[in-house]
Write a protein that holds these residues in place. Structure first.
Motif, mmCIF file in Angstrom:
data_model
loop_
_atom_site.group_PDB
_atom_site.id
_atom_site.type_symbol
_atom_site.label_atom_id
_atom_site.label_comp_id
_atom_site.label_asym_id
_atom_site.label_seq_id
_atom_site.Cartn_x
_atom_site.Cartn_y
_atom_site.Cartn_z
ATOM 1 N N PRO A 210 0.823 -1.200 0.000
ATOM 2 C CA PRO A 210 0.000 0.000 0.000
ATOM 3 C C PRO A 210 0.858 1.252 0.000
ATOM 4 O O PRO A 210 1.871 1.311 0.679
ATOM 5 C CB PRO A 210 -0.773 -0.087 1.313
ATOM 6 N N ALA B 241 0.205 4.992 0.909
ATOM 7 C CA ALA B 241 -0.833 5.870 1.444
ATOM 8 C C ALA B 241 -0.195 7.084 2.078
ATOM 9 O O ALA B 241 0.746 6.954 2.849
ATOM 10 C CB ALA B 241 -1.655 5.140 2.495
ATOM 11 N N SER C 286 4.728 3.862 2.089
ATOM 12 C CA SER C 286 4.216 2.491 2.126
ATOM 13 C C SER C 286 4.445 1.854 3.494
ATOM 14 O O SER C 286 4.414 0.645 3.638
ATOM 15 C CB SER C 286 4.855 1.654 1.021
ATOM 16 N N ARG D 210 3.291 0.832 7.049
ATOM 17 C CA ARG D 210 2.078 0.638 7.826
ATOM 18 C C ARG D 210 2.427 -0.288 8.969
ATOM 19 O O ARG D 210 2.774 -1.441 8.762
ATOM 20 C CB ARG D 210 0.959 0.062 6.961
ATOM 21 N N GLU E 177 -8.541 -1.526 6.632
ATOM 22 C CA GLU E 177 -7.962 -0.603 5.662
ATOM 23 C C GLU E 177 -8.052 -1.209 4.268
ATOM 24 O O GLU E 177 -7.874 -2.413 4.083
ATOM 25 C CB GLU E 177 -6.515 -0.268 6.037
ATOM 26 N N TRP F 175 -7.132 -0.742 0.065
ATOM 27 C CA TRP F 175 -6.158 -0.141 -0.850
ATOM 28 C C TRP F 175 -6.463 -0.714 -2.229
ATOM 29 O O TRP F 175 -6.640 -1.923 -2.375
ATOM 30 C CB TRP F 175 -4.755 -0.501 -0.364
ATOM 31 N N GLN F 176 -6.587 0.107 -3.226
ATOM 32 C CA GLN F 176 -7.034 -0.398 -4.517
ATOM 33 C C GLN F 176 -6.600 0.500 -5.663
ATOM 34 O O GLN F 176 -6.199 1.646 -5.471
ATOM 35 C CB GLN F 176 -8.559 -0.513 -4.524
ATOM 36 N N TYR G 41 -2.854 1.891 -9.851
ATOM 37 C CA TYR G 41 -2.578 2.200 -8.447
ATOM 38 C C TYR G 41 -1.830 3.527 -8.395
ATOM 39 O O TYR G 41 -0.941 3.772 -9.193
ATOM 40 C CB TYR G 41 -1.694 1.127 -7.818
ATOM 41 N N THR H 21 0.891 5.383 -6.960
ATOM 42 C CA THR H 21 2.129 5.196 -6.194
ATOM 43 C C THR H 21 3.166 6.139 -6.796
ATOM 44 O O THR H 21 2.935 6.734 -7.853
ATOM 45 C CB THR H 21 2.664 3.757 -6.336
ATOM 46 N N TRP I 24 -7.204 6.584 -3.077
ATOM 47 C CA TRP I 24 -7.137 5.144 -3.255
ATOM 48 C C TRP I 24 -7.019 4.348 -1.969
ATOM 49 O O TRP I 24 -6.810 3.167 -1.961
ATOM 50 C CB TRP I 24 -5.925 4.858 -4.133
ATOM 51 N N TYR I 25 -7.124 5.043 -0.843
ATOM 52 C CA TYR I 25 -6.877 4.371 0.435
ATOM 53 C C TYR I 25 -8.009 4.688 1.390
ATOM 54 O O TYR I 25 -8.338 5.847 1.604
ATOM 55 C CB TYR I 25 -5.558 4.874 1.022
#
Lengths: 224, 201
Positions: free
Chosen positions: A41, A43, A162, A164, B70, B72-73, B80, B82, B97-98
């Motif tokens: 992820p 985020a 990333s 977490r 949570e 994430w997608q 995605y 990133t 996206w989160y």
């Protein structure tokens, strides 16, 4: 991929009913390489920290100090390779000096402190450093039926990039550390989750604890 | 794991349980509904609005109250967001996206945009569960109306009966146009959902 490689089998925390109810019994499955990226992820830090949230010893600037021992917690957030994690959000929560949370689902009946909220958010700086003040939390009886205590601890949730990680900082020399189910599962590695005390002659707190945090695994290494 | 450790590697801080008292105060409504930007704005992400509705259950079939979920997608075009995709033309600037939901009961309803297929993958949502009693477990959820499921490498790594546990069932559409998908996530025991190891993999 190593054909003998297996995912971890998670362990159940001794004397922890919830752990028994919620820990998967199957081994974790390995992720095929073609799907690996989707398990990393990315985020941004989710919320905006308010400046005063770094001082959890008061509910707001100018308000009285909460009861108990005011402490400072500082550290650096890094990935396993030592790279500082910059701009990450730490969400922090801990019980008051009596072992009571302000959470609406804490029905322990322990005393509240009207000057303590027990919630804070801070962001790591350009070197991955963070710092906050709080009140040293009380231990509390988590399992009255068997007399098992939760040792003093501060919850820390790390989000950013990333990274977490949700973890807890424990305190050195606490008698209840050895019987804590999560500490038992960590074994010798429990040492890493203990804050290291230092004197704070120049700060308006009684003691400091250094708690450096390292986010493990490939999830912390997006940029590397 | 041991083979990956070099002398330059720092020992990781142990993950620990979120416990029962993750502050509800840290909830963010904008992370609980990522199908829109903000209720005061007409701009919105592209794609099909969806509700992923489910229950997180424990070994006794009871709801896992207090879990922190949570999501994430990828966006509707399968991208995605990133650092690697920072200049991708199919990034959707209105799609965050989160998502994160702290569920008091153990049931959840996550509003989002149905993800598109990323190259080589079927559309999916990565689900991370933090809760009292555990540290962190991770899986991916799929959709029963996606032919790409048949060739997805993650699903393909599982026996058919295990695959089915990760596939959400389409259950109609709300009056305001959300496609509804439902799934139960079983943390332990009978019917246990497959979870994945992002440390050992």
């Amino acid at each position: 991929m190593d054909v003998d490689k297996q995912g971890r089998l998670l362990e159940i925390g001794p004397t922890d009913n919830t752990s028994d109810q919620r820990t998967p019994r199957q081994r974790l499955r390995l992720i095929p390489e073609a799907a690996r990226a989707s398990f990393v992820p990315f985020a941004p830090a989710p919320a905006i920290s308010r400046q005063h949230e770094a001082d959890m010893t008061r509910i707001a600037p100018g308000r009285p100090r909460a009861q108990g021992q005011p402490i400072e917690v500082t550290g650096t957030l890094r990935s396993e390779t030592g790279r500082p994690v910059v701009g990450a959000m730490l969400e922090i929560w801990n019980a008051n000096t009596f072992g009571r949370y302000t959470h609406s689902e804490d029905h322990s009946g322990l005393p509240l402190d009207s000057n303590f909220l027990g919630l804070g958010r801070v962001v790591t700086d350009e070197a991955g450093r963070y710092s906050f003040w709080t009140i040293s939390p009380g231990a509390y009886l988590a399992r009255p039926d068997i007399g098992r205590w939760r040792p003093k601890h501060i919850h820390v949730s790390v989000t950013g990039g990333s990274s977490r990680l949700i973890t807890q900082m424990y305190f050195p020399g606490e008698e209840n550390n050895v019987s804590d189910p999560m500490a038992i599962l960590m074994g010798d590695a429990f040492e890493r989750n203990i804050g290291q005390p230092y004197e704070t002659p120049d700060s308006d707190v009684e003691l400091g604890y250094r708690f450096d945090i390292v986010v493990g695994g490939r999830n912390a290494t997006f940029f590397e | 794991m041991a083979a990956d450790v070099t002398e330059n590697t720092l020992p990781p801080t142990n993950e620990d349980t979120v416990g029962p008292y993750f502050p509800i105060y840290f909830e963010d409504p904008e992370l609980m509904d990522i199908s829109r930007v903000h209720h005061g704005l007409v701009v919105k992400p592209e794609g099909t609005p969806m509700i992923l509705r489910g229950r997180v259950l424990d070994r006794h079939g009871d709801l896992a109250n207090g879990a922190l979920l949570e999501f994430w997608q990828a966006n509707a075009k399968g991208i995605y967001d990133t650092p690697d995709t920072a200049n991708h033309p199919d990034l959707d600037p209105w799609f965050h996206w989160y998502g994160r939901i702290r569920t008091a009961s153990g049931a959840f309803e996550f509003k989002s945009i149905k993800p598109g297929a990323t190259a080589g993958r079927a559309p999916c949502v990565t689900l991370t569960i933090f809760s009292d009693g555990i540290s962190r477990i991770v899986t991916q959820l799929f959709f029963d109306d996606e032919p790409a499921n048949a060739s997805d490498p993650l699903l393909g790594a599982l026996p058919a009966d295990e695959q089915a546990k990760l596939i959400a069932r389409h259950d109609g559409r709300t009056r305001d146009g959300y496609e509804v998908y439902v799934i139960d996530v079983i943390m332990a025991g009978e019917g246990e959902t497959p979870f994945f190891d992002d440390f050992a993999s």
